[in-house]
Write a protein that holds these residues in place. Structure first.
Motif, PDB file in Angstrom:
ATOM      1  N   PHE A  73       0.537  -1.048   0.502  1.00 32.66           N
ATOM      2  CA  PHE A  73      -0.353  -0.080  -0.119  1.00 32.66           C
ATOM      3  C   PHE A  73       0.828   1.659  -0.182  1.00 32.66           C
ATOM      4  O   PHE A  73       2.070   1.399   0.802  1.00 32.66           O
ATOM      5  CB  PHE A  73      -0.672   0.151   1.445  1.00 32.66           C
ATOM      6  N   SER A  74       0.232   2.179  -1.394  1.00 33.17           N
ATOM      7  CA  SER A  74       1.164   3.322  -1.094  1.00 33.17           C
ATOM      8  C   SER A  74       0.555   4.789  -1.029  1.00 33.17           C
ATOM      9  O   SER A  74      -0.586   4.872  -1.516  1.00 33.17           O
ATOM     10  CB  SER A  74       2.072   3.380  -2.353  1.00 33.17           C
ATOM     11  N   TRP A  75       0.855   5.419  -0.134  1.00 33.45           N
ATOM     12  CA  TRP A  75      -0.641   6.805   0.158  1.00 33.45           C
ATOM     13  C   TRP A  75      -0.008   7.760  -1.330  1.00 33.45           C
ATOM     14  O   TRP A  75      -0.851   7.992  -0.988  1.00 33.45           O
ATOM     15  CB  TRP A  75       0.142   7.265   1.702  1.00 33.45           C
ATOM     16  N   SER A  76       0.895   7.336  -1.451  1.00 31.95           N
ATOM     17  CA  SER A  76       1.313   8.248  -3.286  1.00 31.95           C
ATOM     18  C   SER A  76       0.302   7.893  -4.150  1.00 31.95           C
ATOM     19  O   SER A  76       0.514   8.461  -5.882  1.00 31.95           O
ATOM     20  CB  SER A  76       2.099   8.596  -3.485  1.00 31.95           C
ATOM     21  N   ARG A  77      -0.196   6.291  -4.065  1.00 32.37           N
ATOM     22  CA  ARG A  77      -0.318   5.407  -5.371  1.00 32.37           C
ATOM     23  C   ARG A  77      -2.200   4.702  -4.903  1.00 32.37           C
ATOM     24  O   ARG A  77      -3.105   5.352  -6.109  1.00 32.37           O
ATOM     25  CB  ARG A  77       0.326   4.750  -5.984  1.00 32.37           C
ATOM     26  N   ASN A  78      -2.565   4.549  -4.179  1.00 32.45           N
ATOM     27  CA  ASN A  78      -3.614   3.970  -3.995  1.00 32.45           C
ATOM     28  C   ASN A  78      -4.861   4.695  -3.249  1.00 32.45           C
ATOM     29  O   ASN A  78      -4.507   5.925  -2.780  1.00 32.45           O
ATOM     30  CB  ASN A  78      -2.827   3.293  -2.461  1.00 32.45           C
ATOM     31  N   ALA A  79      -5.852   4.004  -3.298  1.00 30.45           N
ATOM     32  CA  ALA A  79      -6.607   4.758  -2.531  1.00 30.45           C
ATOM     33  C   ALA A  79      -7.554   3.654  -1.158  1.00 30.45           C
ATOM     34  O   ALA A  79      -7.023   2.272  -1.112  1.00 30.45           O
ATOM     35  CB  ALA A  79      -8.053   3.674  -3.571  1.00 30.45           C
ATOM     36  N   LEU A  80      -7.740   3.994  -0.644  1.00 32.47           N
ATOM     37  CA  LEU A  80      -8.077   3.112   0.802  1.00 32.47           C
ATOM     38  C   LEU A  80      -9.235   1.848   0.363  1.00 32.47           C
ATOM     39  O   LEU A  80      -8.924   0.655   1.006  1.00 32.47           O
ATOM     40  CB  LEU A  80      -9.001   4.231   1.535  1.00 32.47           C
ATOM     41  N   SER A  81      -9.726   2.042  -0.912  1.00 38.38           N
ATOM     42  CA  SER A  81     -10.853   0.919  -1.157  1.00 38.38           C
ATOM     43  C   SER A  81      -9.946  -0.109  -1.081  1.00 38.38           C
ATOM     44  O   SER A  81     -10.316  -1.548  -1.632  1.00 38.38           O
ATOM     45  CB  SER A  81     -11.958   1.511  -2.247  1.00 38.38           C
ATOM     46  N   ASP A  82      -8.968   0.231  -1.987  1.00 38.67           N
ATOM     47  CA  ASP A  82      -7.779  -1.003  -2.574  1.00 38.67           C
ATOM     48  C   ASP A  82      -7.221  -1.634  -0.922  1.00 38.67           C
ATOM     49  O   ASP A  82      -7.037  -2.933  -1.535  1.00 38.67           O
ATOM     50  CB  ASP A  82      -6.612  -0.729  -3.270  1.00 38.67           C
ATOM     51  N   LEU A  83      -7.398  -2.154   0.411  1.00 36.97           N
ATOM     52  CA  LEU A  83      -7.256  -2.448   0.972  1.00 36.97           C
ATOM     53  C   LEU A  83      -8.571  -3.290   1.069  1.00 36.97           C
ATOM     54  O   LEU A  83      -7.830  -4.873   1.683  1.00 36.97           O
ATOM     55  CB  LEU A  83      -6.868  -1.921   2.305  1.00 36.97           C
ATOM     56  N   GLY A  84      -9.539  -3.386   0.531  1.00 36.18           N
ATOM     57  CA  GLY A  84     -10.479  -3.848   1.100  1.00 36.18           C
ATOM     58  C   GLY A  84     -10.425  -5.385  -0.280  1.00 36.18           C
ATOM     59  O   GLY A  84     -11.052  -6.282   0.089  1.00 36.18           O
ATOM     60  N   VAL A  85      -9.105  -5.136  -0.948  1.00 34.77           N
ATOM     61  CA  VAL A  85     -10.109  -6.504  -1.957  1.00 34.77           C
ATOM     62  C   VAL A  85      -8.463  -7.156  -2.190  1.00 34.77           C
ATOM     63  O   VAL A  85      -7.931  -7.746  -2.748  1.00 34.77           O
ATOM     64  CB  VAL A  85     -10.074  -6.216  -3.422  1.00 34.77           C
ATOM     65  N   ASN A  86      -7.923  -7.182  -1.154  1.00 38.48           N
ATOM     66  CA  ASN A  86      -6.396  -7.587  -1.072  1.00 38.48           C
ATOM     67  C   ASN A  86      -6.471  -8.990   0.741  1.00 38.48           C
ATOM     68  O   ASN A  86      -7.396  -8.908   1.119  1.00 38.48           O
ATOM     69  CB  ASN A  86      -5.097  -6.884  -0.722  1.00 38.48           C
ATOM     70  N   ARG A  87      -5.286  -9.211   0.451  1.00 38.89           N
ATOM     71  CA  ARG A  87      -5.585 -10.129   1.781  1.00 38.89           C
ATOM     72  C   ARG A  87      -5.573  -9.822   2.994  1.00 38.89           C
ATOM     73  O   ARG A  87      -6.576 -11.014   3.158  1.00 38.89           O
ATOM     74  CB  ARG A  87      -3.892 -11.173   2.172  1.00 38.89           C
ATOM     75  N   TYR A  88      -5.612  -8.888   3.379  1.00 40.38           N
ATOM     76  CA  TYR A  88      -6.018  -8.702   5.285  1.00 40.38           C
ATOM     77  C   TYR A  88      -7.425  -7.830   4.510  1.00 40.38           C
ATOM     78  O   TYR A  88      -7.703  -7.195   5.543  1.00 40.38           O
ATOM     79  CB  TYR A  88      -4.951  -8.063   6.022  1.00 40.38           C
ATOM     80  N   GLY A  89      -8.187  -7.750   3.297  1.00 40.81           N
ATOM     81  CA  GLY A  89      -9.273  -6.757   2.922  1.00 40.81           C
ATOM     82  C   GLY A  89     -10.080  -6.608   4.849  1.00 40.81           C
ATOM     83  O   GLY A  89     -11.496  -5.888   3.825  1.00 40.81           O
ATOM     84  N   TYR A  90     -10.442  -8.082   5.023  1.00 42.88           N
ATOM     85  CA  TYR A  90     -11.784  -8.222   5.832  1.00 42.88           C
ATOM     86  C   TYR A  90     -11.271  -7.178   7.016  1.00 42.88           C
ATOM     87  O   TYR A  90     -12.482  -6.444   7.100  1.00 42.88           O
ATOM     88  CB  TYR A  90     -11.813  -9.337   7.097  1.00 42.88           C
ATOM     89  N   LEU A  91     -10.481  -6.332   6.376  1.00 43.56           N
ATOM     90  CA  LEU A  91     -10.073  -5.543   8.326  1.00 43.56           C
ATOM     91  C   LEU A  91     -10.483  -3.598   7.636  1.00 43.56           C
ATOM     92  O   LEU A  91     -11.512  -3.540   8.504  1.00 43.56           O
ATOM     93  CB  LEU A  91      -8.492  -5.168   8.421  1.00 43.56           C
ATOM     94  N   PHE A  92      -9.891  -3.739   6.768  1.00 41.67           N
ATOM     95  CA  PHE A  92     -10.435  -2.349   5.860  1.00 41.67           C
ATOM     96  C   PHE A  92     -12.861  -2.488   5.737  1.00 41.67           C
ATOM     97  O   PHE A  92     -13.515  -1.902   6.308  1.00 41.67           O
ATOM     98  CB  PHE A  92     -10.580  -2.234   4.410  1.00 41.67           C
ATOM     99  N   ASN A  93     -13.036  -3.810   5.267  1.00 46.34           N
ATOM    100  CA  ASN A  93     -14.152  -3.523   4.714  1.00 46.34           C
ATOM    101  C   ASN A  93     -14.889  -4.051   6.579  1.00 46.34           C
ATOM    102  O   ASN A  93     -15.909  -2.964   5.936  1.00 46.34           O
ATOM    103  CB  ASN A  93     -14.402  -5.169   4.127  1.00 46.34           C
ATOM    104  N   SER A  94     -14.579  -4.719   7.476  1.00 48.73           N
ATOM    105  CA  SER A  94     -15.032  -4.823   8.529  1.00 48.73           C
ATOM    106  C   SER A  94     -15.454  -3.192   9.145  1.00 48.73           C
ATOM    107  O   SER A  94     -15.860  -2.314   9.688  1.00 48.73           O
ATOM    108  CB  SER A  94     -14.791  -5.508   9.572  1.00 48.73           C
ATOM    109  N   ALA A  95     -14.614  -2.619   9.418  1.00 49.30           N
ATOM    110  CA  ALA A  95     -14.245  -0.943   9.521  1.00 49.30           C
ATOM    111  C   ALA A  95     -15.132  -0.325   9.194  1.00 49.30           C
ATOM    112  O   ALA A  95     -15.921   0.314   9.615  1.00 49.30           O
ATOM    113  CB  ALA A  95     -12.964  -0.645   8.661  1.00 49.30           C
TER     114      ALA A  95
END
Length: 199
Positions: A39-61
């Protein structure tokens, strides 16, 4: 001995959700970032977190914060929130919840629900804050400042999405996180006021 709670007490205790929700959501999102070295603050959207290995953390949040936001809004009845404004805030909470349910793998629903939340929530705060001047002027002016800054911030964020705004070294995640902190701070502030000041 049985303790009987009246409607006032129930609404007051519901305000606690407005303090817990934003803190829990931001904590889970930051935890997701910490375990996602890609993850990079200069390239990604926060939502990118939700479709990766630990996406359950973002989605549940996002889901939990959206749900808690609904309960928090009900507590604002103690500040005589108008029904129209309450419904708008509840719709924004439901939209946020659905952002977590329909992650980036479900276009265009993810984008639609995200835009509804990011725009409707601060607009609703403006309407509520104008009404709140009769009750608590400092909270009113703080709410207006937070919501106006949030709207400016998300306009920039929308520009990132549709590629008419570009800031070198800044990804969509930056305006998203700024708005999350701003709106979350307002929720915590209002919740604390209802819980500790409204007796």
């Amino acid at each position: 001995m049985t303790t009987v709670y009246n409607k006032h007490d129930i609404y007051r205790y519901m305000s606690i959700f407005g303090m817990i929700g934003p803190v829990l959501a931001i904590t889970l999102i930051l935890a997701n970032i910490m375990v996602s070295p890609w993850f990079s603050w200069s390239r990604n959207a926060l939502s990118d977190l939700g479709v990766n290995r630990y996406g359950y953390l973002f989605n549940s949040a996002i889901i939990v914060e959206g749900l808690f936001n609904i309960f928090f809004v009900l507590s604002l009845k103690l500040l005589k929130i108008r029904n129209f404004t309450a419904y708008a805030l509840i719709i924004s909470g439901i939209s946020l919840l659905l952002v977590g349910v329909f992650n980036e793998d479900h276009p265009p629903f993810h984008l639609i629900f995200a835009l509804i939340y990011f725009v409707l929530f601060p607009v609703s705060i403006i309407i509520f804050s104008l009404h709140l001047r009769k009750v608590q002027s400092l909270l009113s002016y703080t709410g207006l400042a937070v919501s106006v800054i949030s709207l400016i911030d998300i306009i920039i964020g929308i520009g990132f999405v549709f590629h008419y705004v570009r800031i070198v070294g800044v990804g969509l995640s930056v305006p998203e996180f700024i708005e999350a902190v701003l709106l979350g701070s307002w929720s915590v502030m209002m919740s604390a006021y209802v819980f500790f000041k409204i007796r």
